[in-house]
Design a protein around this motif. Sequence first.
Motif, short mmCIF file in Angstrom:
data_model
loop_
_atom_site.label_atom_id
_atom_site.label_comp_id
_atom_site.label_asym_id
_atom_site.label_seq_id
_atom_site.Cartn_x
_atom_site.Cartn_y
_atom_site.Cartn_z
N ASN A 16 0.84 -1.18 0.00
CA ASN A 16 0.00 0.00 0.00
C ASN A 16 0.88 1.23 0.00
O ASN A 16 1.62 1.46 0.94
CB ASN A 16 -0.88 -0.01 1.27
N PRO A 17 0.84 2.11 -1.04
CA PRO A 17 1.75 3.24 -1.13
C PRO A 17 1.70 4.15 0.08
O PRO A 17 2.70 4.71 0.48
CB PRO A 17 1.28 3.96 -2.41
N ALA A 18 0.52 4.34 0.67
CA ALA A 18 0.41 5.26 1.79
C ALA A 18 1.12 4.76 3.02
O ALA A 18 1.45 5.53 3.92
CB ALA A 18 -1.07 5.51 2.11
N GLU A 90 6.86 7.84 -6.71
CA GLU A 90 5.44 7.95 -6.99
C GLU A 90 4.71 6.65 -6.63
O GLU A 90 3.59 6.68 -6.11
CB GLU A 90 5.23 8.30 -8.46
N ALA A 91 5.35 5.51 -6.88
CA ALA A 91 4.74 4.23 -6.52
C ALA A 91 4.62 4.07 -5.02
O ALA A 91 3.78 3.31 -4.53
CB ALA A 91 5.56 3.09 -7.11
N SER A 92 5.46 4.79 -4.26
CA SER A 92 5.42 4.74 -2.81
C SER A 92 4.48 5.79 -2.21
O SER A 92 4.41 5.94 -0.99
CB SER A 92 6.83 4.93 -2.25
N GLY A 93 3.76 6.52 -3.07
CA GLY A 93 2.78 7.47 -2.58
C GLY A 93 3.24 8.91 -2.52
O GLY A 93 2.50 9.78 -2.02
N PHE A 94 4.43 9.22 -3.01
CA PHE A 94 4.91 10.61 -3.00
C PHE A 94 4.36 11.36 -4.21
O PHE A 94 4.26 10.81 -5.31
CB PHE A 94 6.44 10.66 -3.03
N GLU A 95 4.01 12.63 -3.99
CA GLU A 95 3.54 13.51 -5.06
C GLU A 95 4.61 14.56 -5.35
O GLU A 95 5.16 15.18 -4.43
CB GLU A 95 2.24 14.20 -4.64
N ARG A 136 4.60 13.24 0.79
CA ARG A 136 3.65 12.14 0.98
C ARG A 136 2.80 12.48 2.20
O ARG A 136 3.33 12.75 3.28
CB ARG A 136 4.39 10.82 1.19
N GLY A 138 0.05 10.66 3.55
CA GLY A 138 -0.81 9.61 4.08
C GLY A 138 -0.68 9.33 5.57
O GLY A 138 -1.56 8.71 6.17
#
Length: 317
Positions: A16-18, A90-95, A136, A138
């Motif tokens: 889960n990226p978040a 990005e796959a790990s939830g970073f923008e 990120r 989350g």
Amino acid sequence: MTDTLRLFLVGLFLANPALADLQLTFPAPATETFSETEEFGSYKLPVGPYADGFVQTLVAEGQQITRAWRIDIDVGTSLLVMDNLRQQLEASGFELLYECTTEVCGGFDFRFTTSVLPEPVMHVDLGDFRFLSAQRLGGAVPEYVSLFVSRGADTAFVQMILVGSPDEVSLTAKSGGKVAQVAPAIPSVTFGSVTETMLRDGHAVLDDLNFETGSSALGEGKFLSLIDLAEYLKANPEIRIALVGHTDAEGSLQGNVNLSRKRAQSVAARLSQEFGVPSSQMEAEGVGYLSPRASNLSEEGRTQNRRVEVIITSTQS
């Protein structure tokens, strides 16, 4: 497709990226050149280019992890390296907050006003580097990350700064070969010399120089710092340096930037004309009063701020 390029395209996340820990997959054997964790740090994260004398930043606070790697790679560019790492972020939830290339970032000025580890643990070629910052959101507190990527002839250099909650920030790295954790070799120099300081700290002040008041004319004399620096540069022709002029805070910014640049140019001219250092090994810039090393409220501090420093910018001919 070569094995190296194939490895470049893997390493994305299934978790889960978040909630995922941040993991990096490098394309080839990597040497970790620096690793430091601060329980609480305050990092000025660049979110814009160098313009009008400064870099737009966002203050990130929390546990700060700073890591750097040297990657032995025989294919690819700094763009390919950065693209791969961006995909993993990005796959790990970073923008993405900001991304730039050498000229768009602001070149020399961006690199000089941004937190970058010194040579030899992190090398930045002023003609080829890339930067990005991301966040990120989350977790309990925001997490922020910056990446600096540059290239040598057959080596990539990566610096990462990660800031967030101690309970949530985690960073691991793996590569297509064994990840070594050794200190890079430093060329032999005289202990306590300008070059020893430059290689150890990433920069050195040429403290024995003197200029006429309000003038860019370098005083007479050979100056021990220039003798030492010239001997090192001629013995290591693959090394390139930047001479950076600084002033105190009296007068206008633009006037001081111009004066500081001319003083740095005077030093470069002396090294070339009197000591025989090839001009191709040097560049000269000035930042005026933007990077003081002491308070400008006293004469002693202003004297310390009027200086020329030397930094290594490249190890490629």
